[in-house]
Design a protein around this motif. Structure first.
Motif, PDB file in Angstrom:
ATOM      1  N   LYS A  48       1.352  -1.700  -0.054  1.00 33.94           N
ATOM      2  CA  LYS A  48       0.150   0.245  -0.044  1.00 33.94           C
ATOM      3  C   LYS A  48       0.178   1.046  -0.177  1.00 33.94           C
ATOM      4  CE  LYS A  48      -3.937  -2.183   2.378  1.00 33.94           C
ATOM      5  NZ  LYS A  48      -5.011  -2.105   3.301  1.00 33.94           N
ATOM      6  N   LEU A  52       1.294   4.044  -3.037  1.00 30.16           N
ATOM      7  CA  LEU A  52       0.729   5.842  -2.622  1.00 30.16           C
ATOM      8  C   LEU A  52       1.652   6.358  -3.288  1.00 30.16           C
ATOM      9  CD1 LEU A  52      -0.654   5.537   0.561  1.00 30.16           C
ATOM     10  CD2 LEU A  52      -1.775   6.173  -1.469  1.00 30.16           C
ATOM     11  N   LYS A  55       2.506   6.732  -6.533  1.00 32.93           N
ATOM     12  CA  LYS A  55       1.645   8.250  -7.080  1.00 32.93           C
ATOM     13  C   LYS A  55       2.200   9.388  -7.141  1.00 32.93           C
ATOM     14  CE  LYS A  55      -3.358   8.856  -7.181  1.00 32.93           C
ATOM     15  NZ  LYS A  55      -4.866   8.627  -6.308  1.00 32.93           N
TER      16      LYS A  55
END
Length: 69
Positions: A48, A52, A55
């Motif tokens: 996760k 993130l 991104k």
């Protein structure tokens, strides 16, 4: 040299990779099920964080902020 905000993203990506390595090593060395749960959570969290951070890195690149060292 990376901007501080970019360096923090790079550090987050490195942390996520260390977490993946720990989870894989821990799972291979574990002796009971509860440790497996711990390492599964670490691995899930690492993926996760990596997602993130990648991104955010892409957003910084699009904005022209990310300057490779």
């Amino acid at each position: 040299m990376l901007k501080r905000c970019d360096q923090n993203i790079k550090d987050a990506l490195e942390l996520a990779e260390k977490m993946v390595q720990l989870a894989e090593k821990g799972d291979a060395d574990r002796e009971d099920v509860s440790c497996g749960v711990l390492y599964g959570i670490i691995l899930d969290s690492a993926y996760k964080i990596k997602q993130l951070a990648e991104k955010e890195k892409e957003e910084h690149i699009k904005k022209g902020w990310w300057k490779s060292a």
